[in-house]
Design a protein around this motif. Sequence first.
Motif, short mmCIF file in Angstrom:
data_model
loop_
_atom_site.label_atom_id
_atom_site.label_comp_id
_atom_site.label_asym_id
_atom_site.label_seq_id
_atom_site.Cartn_x
_atom_site.Cartn_y
_atom_site.Cartn_z
N HIS A 25 -31.98 20.33 52.41
CA HIS A 25 -32.26 21.38 51.42
C HIS A 25 -32.68 22.71 52.05
N GLY A 26 -32.82 23.72 51.20
CA GLY A 26 -33.22 25.05 51.64
C GLY A 26 -34.72 25.28 51.48
N PHE A 27 -35.13 26.48 51.74
CA PHE A 27 -36.55 26.88 51.72
C PHE A 27 -36.84 27.78 50.53
N PRO A 28 -37.93 27.62 49.82
CA PRO A 28 -38.97 26.59 49.90
C PRO A 28 -38.78 25.54 48.80
N PHE A 29 -37.78 24.69 49.00
CA PHE A 29 -37.43 23.71 47.98
C PHE A 29 -37.68 22.30 48.54
N ASP A 30 -37.17 21.29 47.82
CA ASP A 30 -37.24 19.93 48.36
C ASP A 30 -35.92 19.22 48.04
N GLY A 90 -25.77 21.11 54.37
CA GLY A 90 -27.03 21.86 54.39
C GLY A 90 -26.91 23.20 53.70
N LEU A 91 -27.97 23.59 53.02
CA LEU A 91 -28.01 24.91 52.36
C LEU A 91 -29.09 25.78 53.00
N SER A 92 -28.69 26.99 53.35
CA SER A 92 -29.59 28.03 53.86
C SER A 92 -30.46 27.53 55.02
N MET A 93 -31.78 27.30 54.85
CA MET A 93 -32.54 26.77 55.99
C MET A 93 -31.97 25.40 56.39
N GLY A 94 -31.51 24.64 55.40
CA GLY A 94 -30.84 23.37 55.70
C GLY A 94 -29.56 23.61 56.50
N GLY A 95 -28.96 24.79 56.28
CA GLY A 95 -27.78 25.19 57.05
C GLY A 95 -28.16 25.56 58.49
N TYR A 96 -29.32 26.22 58.66
CA TYR A 96 -29.77 26.55 60.03
C TYR A 96 -29.96 25.24 60.81
N ILE A 97 -30.60 24.27 60.13
CA ILE A 97 -30.84 22.97 60.78
C ILE A 97 -29.48 22.32 61.10
N LYS A 129 -40.62 40.50 57.86
CA LYS A 129 -40.70 39.99 56.48
C LYS A 129 -41.35 38.61 56.45
N ARG A 130 -40.97 37.77 57.41
CA ARG A 130 -41.59 36.42 57.48
C ARG A 130 -43.10 36.57 57.72
N ALA A 131 -43.45 37.48 58.65
CA ALA A 131 -44.87 37.68 58.97
C ALA A 131 -45.63 38.17 57.73
N ASP A 148 -41.93 35.05 43.86
CA ASP A 148 -41.04 36.15 44.24
C ASP A 148 -39.87 35.67 45.09
N PHE A 149 -40.17 34.79 46.06
CA PHE A 149 -39.11 34.34 46.97
C PHE A 149 -38.02 33.58 46.19
N ILE A 150 -38.46 32.66 45.35
CA ILE A 150 -37.50 31.82 44.62
C ILE A 150 -36.73 32.64 43.59
N ALA A 187 -40.81 28.60 61.77
CA ALA A 187 -39.63 27.94 62.37
C ALA A 187 -38.38 28.80 62.17
N MET A 188 -38.27 29.42 60.99
CA MET A 188 -37.09 30.28 60.75
C MET A 188 -37.18 31.55 61.58
N LEU A 189 -38.39 32.11 61.66
CA LEU A 189 -38.62 33.34 62.43
C LEU A 189 -38.24 33.15 63.90
N THR A 214 -27.41 37.33 47.58
CA THR A 214 -27.84 38.55 48.28
C THR A 214 -28.53 38.22 49.61
N LEU A 215 -28.91 36.94 49.81
CA LEU A 215 -29.59 36.57 51.06
C LEU A 215 -28.58 36.28 52.17
N THR A 216 -27.56 35.52 51.84
CA THR A 216 -26.47 35.24 52.80
C THR A 216 -25.15 35.50 52.05
N GLY A 240 -25.83 32.82 42.63
CA GLY A 240 -26.44 33.57 43.71
C GLY A 240 -26.54 32.69 44.94
N HIS A 241 -27.76 32.60 45.51
CA HIS A 241 -27.97 31.88 46.77
C HIS A 241 -28.04 30.36 46.56
N MET A 242 -28.38 29.94 45.34
CA MET A 242 -28.63 28.51 45.10
C MET A 242 -27.44 27.86 44.39
C1 MLT Z 1 -33.40 29.32 52.15
O1 MLT Z 1 -32.87 29.32 51.03
O2 MLT Z 1 -33.49 28.28 52.82
C2 MLT Z 1 -33.99 30.60 52.67
O3 MLT Z 1 -33.57 31.67 51.88
C3 MLT Z 1 -33.60 30.84 54.09
C4 MLT Z 1 -34.21 32.07 54.66
O4 MLT Z 1 -35.22 32.57 54.16
O5 MLT Z 1 -33.69 32.56 55.68
#
Ligand code: MLT
Length: 264
Positions: A25-30, A90-97, A129-131, A148-150, A187-189, A214-216, A240-242
């Motif tokens: 999954h992505g961030f900040p989800f489960d 994988g989606l988003s952070m799940g995609g990074y992994i 932005k992460r900081a 705000d993030f979600i 971890a993403m930073l 708009t995020l990716t 959108g992103h989800m």
């Molecule tokens: C996500 O959906 O996992 C996040 O948007 C990833 C990110 O913040 O880079």
Amino acid sequence: MKKIINDLSVYLSGNNESKTILFVHGFPFDHTMWQTQVDEFSKDYKCVSYDIRGLGESPAGDGQFTMESFVDDLETILDELKLNGSILCGLSMGGYISLRALEKMQERFSAAILCDTKSDADNNEGKLKRAAGIKRINKEGLAPFTKDFITNCFSNEFKQNRKEELQKIIEKSSQFNPVGVKGCLLAMLSRFDTTMNLGKINIPTLLICGEQDTLTPPPVMKDIFHKIKKAEFVEIQNAGHMTPIENPQVVNKAIRDFLIKNKL
Ligand code: MLT
């Protein structure tokens, strides 16, 4: 069925004898962000999803996470469940992994599905932005940050027409352990760029991106598409992103077509 593997909450469903789809999954989800996909593909696949360390029901511990430690967790799940040849989704952070897992051990997978993600590392602006996110959580608690993030992850249509659903998702994530959420931000930073190894991916790969992400955004994912040999790209309308939550029918059809086409 829920299983605890190395402290992580892992969820298994579907046909135990079938090929596995492993959902990250992505961030900040489960793991529940994949519910519609798990419901659909459990009919004829074994579906495995899990809560990334620090999110959902997986413990945060000291929150000292790296993308590498997330990939170690993924590898532990593969080992414990004796999974080889599974389809990694994988989606988003799940995609990074997933992208780092493909760099490290693509031989363990038969195909990949990468949704709304990117291979670049955070640039300086992204790191700041992460900081700022971490600072905000420390100052205001988790709820304002997650709200705000979600909210920013979803298309305007979703925000207008599915307010209750959005509210439930926000409320759920607001209950997570702030230490875990901040650990994910770190971890993403600190993750590195996986772009230079995209050309080495030689398993069938489906790239999915919401037209209003708009995020990716689609151009970012199209770049990845051009760099992976056996890739397909599908843009999802009204999302959108989800994408798996926003337009599950179209996402499921894209995944189903990809699985059939590649005899998976
Ligand atoms: C996500 O959906 O996992 C996040 O948007 C990833 C990110 O913040 O880079």
